[in-house]
Motif scaffolding. Sequence first.
Motif, short mmCIF file in Angstrom:
data_model
loop_
_atom_site.label_atom_id
_atom_site.label_comp_id
_atom_site.label_asym_id
_atom_site.label_seq_id
_atom_site.Cartn_x
_atom_site.Cartn_y
_atom_site.Cartn_z
N GLY A 1 0.82 -1.21 0.00
CA GLY A 1 0.00 0.00 0.00
C GLY A 1 0.85 1.26 0.00
N LEU A 2 1.94 1.25 0.76
CA LEU A 2 2.82 2.42 0.81
C LEU A 2 3.44 2.72 -0.55
N VAL A 3 3.79 1.66 -1.28
CA VAL A 3 4.40 1.85 -2.61
C VAL A 3 3.36 2.43 -3.57
N VAL A 4 2.17 1.85 -3.60
CA VAL A 4 1.12 2.35 -4.51
C VAL A 4 0.73 3.77 -4.13
N MET A 5 0.55 4.01 -2.84
CA MET A 5 0.19 5.34 -2.36
C MET A 5 1.29 6.35 -2.72
N GLY A 6 2.55 5.98 -2.55
CA GLY A 6 3.67 6.86 -2.87
C GLY A 6 3.73 7.21 -4.34
N LEU A 7 3.49 6.23 -5.21
CA LEU A 7 3.48 6.50 -6.65
C LEU A 7 2.42 7.54 -6.99
N GLY A 8 1.22 7.35 -6.43
CA GLY A 8 0.14 8.29 -6.69
C GLY A 8 0.40 9.66 -6.10
N GLN A 9 0.93 9.71 -4.88
CA GLN A 9 1.22 10.99 -4.25
C GLN A 9 2.29 11.75 -5.02
N GLY A 10 3.33 11.05 -5.45
CA GLY A 10 4.38 11.71 -6.22
C GLY A 10 3.84 12.33 -7.49
N ALA A 11 2.98 11.59 -8.18
CA ALA A 11 2.36 12.12 -9.40
C ALA A 11 1.45 13.29 -9.08
N GLY A 12 0.63 13.13 -8.05
CA GLY A 12 -0.33 14.18 -7.71
C GLY A 12 0.34 15.48 -7.30
N TYR A 13 1.33 15.41 -6.43
CA TYR A 13 2.00 16.62 -5.97
C TYR A 13 2.66 17.35 -7.13
N THR A 14 3.33 16.62 -7.97
CA THR A 14 4.03 17.23 -9.10
C THR A 14 3.05 17.92 -10.03
#
Length: 194
Positions: free
Chosen positions: A70-83
């Motif tokens: 979950g942390l990996v999937v969440m991190g991928l999405g957060q990185g994309a979203g923030y950018t």
Amino acid sequence: MHGYDALPAGLACLVPMVAIAVGSQTAGRLATRYGIRAVLIAGLVVGAVGTVVVGASMAVDASYLALVPGLVVMGLGQGAGYTLMFGAAALGVAPQEQGAASGVASTSQQVGGAVGLALLVAVAGAGLDGQRGEALRAATTDGLRTAVFVAAAGIVVTALVALGLRRPAPERVGEPVAERATEAVDSRPAAAHV
């Protein structure tokens, strides 16, 4: 909850940080190809799914490894979203106003983060009064899980807002905001100029 020392705790934080970095770099390339709106929405959906997986994986006796997917999937999405949220904030903004747009986006992100964190801490801490021992551990886990699900709901709301993101008309790109605002006011009927 697991009593990690500083080094293991830092290493545990490294996994989502790497995922965020990968998501950020990937999102930039994908946005160039498919557009900010589509990739931003996809990133937010991925982040929401990852957040739900993290919440569903939380248990009093859960290991860190149970949280990693979950942390990996969440991190991928957060990185994309923030950018891409910062890229979306600059869409259609004149070059001389990019600094102001960036400042508004950064301020909004900081204020939103502070208010959101306060809300999530309040949700996570509800029901902890008077708890001791194993009951406190269980209540803490339940509160954290609820806060994570509230965060996932917030991400879904953000994705819905992003659905309304529109590309500015080509003739409007680069036109100063002040001129567009004046034009919008001047185009109203005379009674509306009050």
